[in-house]
Design an enzyme around this catalytic site. Structure first.
Site, short mmCIF file in Angstrom:
data_model
loop_
_atom_site.label_atom_id
_atom_site.label_comp_id
_atom_site.label_asym_id
_atom_site.label_seq_id
_atom_site.Cartn_x
_atom_site.Cartn_y
_atom_site.Cartn_z
N ARG A 54 23.08 45.73 47.59
CA ARG A 54 23.98 46.54 48.28
C ARG A 54 24.30 48.03 47.98
NH1 ARG A 54 26.24 47.48 44.27
NH2 ARG A 54 28.15 48.53 45.44
N GLY A 55 25.03 48.40 48.37
CA GLY A 55 25.33 50.09 48.20
C GLY A 55 24.37 50.71 48.89
N GLN A 200 33.41 44.28 43.32
CA GLN A 200 32.35 44.93 42.93
C GLN A 200 32.47 46.02 41.65
OE1 GLN A 200 32.92 44.83 46.26
NE2 GLN A 200 31.35 45.09 47.44
N ASP A 241 29.29 55.23 52.17
CA ASP A 241 28.44 54.69 52.86
C ASP A 241 28.06 55.30 54.06
OD1 ASP A 241 30.29 52.43 51.55
OD2 ASP A 241 28.37 51.76 51.79
N ASN A 251 33.96 54.48 53.12
CA ASN A 251 33.56 54.05 51.96
C ASN A 251 34.30 52.77 51.77
OD1 ASN A 251 32.27 54.11 49.52
ND2 ASN A 251 34.33 54.49 48.39
N LYS A 252 34.24 51.85 50.61
CA LYS A 252 34.58 50.58 50.54
C LYS A 252 36.11 50.51 50.91
CE LYS A 252 32.70 47.52 49.83
NZ LYS A 252 32.27 46.69 51.02
O1 MRU Z 1 29.49 46.36 50.58
P1 MRU Z 1 29.04 47.13 49.41
O2 MRU Z 1 28.98 46.75 48.41
O3 MRU Z 1 27.52 47.62 49.99
O4 MRU Z 1 29.74 48.44 49.60
C1 MRU Z 1 29.05 49.64 49.38
C2 MRU Z 1 29.78 50.27 48.19
O5 MRU Z 1 29.47 49.86 47.04
C3 MRU Z 1 30.70 51.24 48.30
O6 MRU Z 1 31.26 51.54 49.38
C4 MRU Z 1 30.35 52.36 47.38
O7 MRU Z 1 31.43 53.07 47.14
C5 MRU Z 1 29.49 53.51 48.57
S1 MRU Z 1 27.73 53.08 48.60
C6 MRU Z 1 27.22 54.05 47.35
#
Ligand code: MRU
Length: 361
Positions: A54-55, A200, A241, A251-252
């Site tokens: 993920r990320g 996370q 993202d 972002n998250k």
């Molecule tokens: O749902 P995820 O864990 O894939 O989300 C991504 C993230 O970890 C965050 O939004 C992050 O801050 C940006 S991705 C580097």
């Protein structure tokens, strides 16, 4: 980055058998360190969709290797569609798949396609790591100047979710400047938002920082405003993202609330991203970036580790509906600066395009 003293990336071709891709399966962290082997497009799509990986950056790298695996399967376009459908918000996914399709279509034979796709997947991964390393070098200077005003006291940085090396191939985006500062002897301390519903922050960011020896404290998601009011946060650093070429930041979920609190308390709000996370087509992030919605069980339940086993427990009443929005969009006005591999810029179209002039239309 180091895991118990050994250097790891998050994804790599298996030594001695390039038909197998190995990756760190993040579902088991921080309690178990598991390496998964992926051999087919379907397996890679499941690994992305079910968040073994993920990320933003790592989703892109996994998609790159997924397209390499696709060159051994009958239908390249179907594979591309299958991979693109896994997660909608991180733009690195389609960026990596489109880059692979362009390169693969430039050659004719099956063997050439396999060779080109393998090289491209490695390039995507290597670039991701190098861009994150450079983000660290640029962001280090921001932390250094914050440190100079603190007479040796630690710089307190708040981060949300995991934009660390686990979210990329190596180094991370938001955490890369933090690691660089720590390695340069600048005292830093990180407030780690736990980041419900999937945690996370408490599961991954806290583990990463601990492995690297960076002082940190896990906090409930709602604690950031309180800490900012009391002067206990010198800067917020998050990843993204997808960021529009006009500077709106997806972002998250929960990031937007941190940006509002930062604005109210005059705390700088930094967003770190490699150029692969820019969306060069979307102007209005709030209205145009697709926001992933995930299963309600992630909100209604909590999970963790007990007596050597992963356990999930119900928190909300049986029968209560729950909504699970994965991301939110922070408007550009709330972003102090963007930290990219080419340097630091304002979250404004003109400033972004000055760093990336090849995207001027
Ligand atoms: O749902 P995820 O864990 O894939 O989300 C991504 C993230 O970890 C965050 O939004 C992050 O801050 C940006 S991705 C580097």
């Amino acid at each position: 980055m180091n895991v118990r003293g050994q250097h790891y990336r998050t994804i790599w071709p298996k030594p001695g058998d390039d038909r197998v891709i190995q990756l760190i399966d993040q579902r088991f962290l921080p309690h178990q360190f598991v390496i998964e082997e992926v051999c087919t497009v379907a397996e890679m799509a499941a690994a992305i969709r079910e968040m073994h990986v993920r990320g933003a950056g790592l989703i892109g790298a996994a998609a790159g290797y997924g397209m390499y695996l696709a060159t051994f399967e009958p239908d390249l376009m179907a594979a591309a569609g299958q991979l693109k459908a896994t997660r909608p918000t991180a733009v690195n996914l389609s960026w990596a798949i489109d880059r692979q399709l362009k390169n693969i279509s430039a050659v004719k034979s099956a063997a050439e396609k396999q060779h080109v796709a393998f090289q491209t997947a490695r390039e995507i991964a290597d670039e991701d790591a190098e861009h994150c390393r450079r983000i660290g070098a640029h962001g280090l200077e921001l932390i250094r100047s914050l440190s100079e005003k603190k007479a040796g006291a630690p710089v307190n940085i708040l981060t949300h979710c995991n934009a660390g090396w686990l979210a990329f191939v190596d180094y991370g985006s938001a955490t890369s400047p933090i690691y660089a500062a720590h390695d340069a002897g600048i005292p830093v301390h990180v407030w780690v938002d736990e980041t419900r519903p999937r945690s996370q922050g408490s599961k991954l960011t806290a583990w990463e920082l601990g492995e690297h020896g960076v002082p940190h404290t896990v906090i409930a998601d709602n604690a950031g405003g309180h800490l900012m009011q009391r002067g206990n946060v010198d800067a917020v650093m998050v990843g993204t993202d997808r960021t529009t070429y006009t500077g709106d930041v997806a972002n998250k979920i929960g990031t937007y609330l941190k940006a509002l609190a930062a604005k109210d308390n005059a705390v700088p709000f930094y967003v770190a991203l490699p150029s692969s996370s820019f969306d060069w087509n979307i102007r209005d992030g709030v209205n145009e970036i697709p926001i992933e919605e995930r299963g309600s069980e992630e909100v209604n339940c909590a999970d963790g580790w007990h007596a050597g086993h992963h356990v999930e427990v119900r928190v909300a009443p049986e029968g209560s509906p729950a909504a699970n929005f994965g991301f939110d969009v922070t408007p550009r006005e709330l972003v102090t600066r963007l930290i990219t591999e080419r340097g630091i810029c304002e979250a404004k179209e003109e400033s972004i395009l000055e760093l990336f002039p090849e995207h001027r239309s």
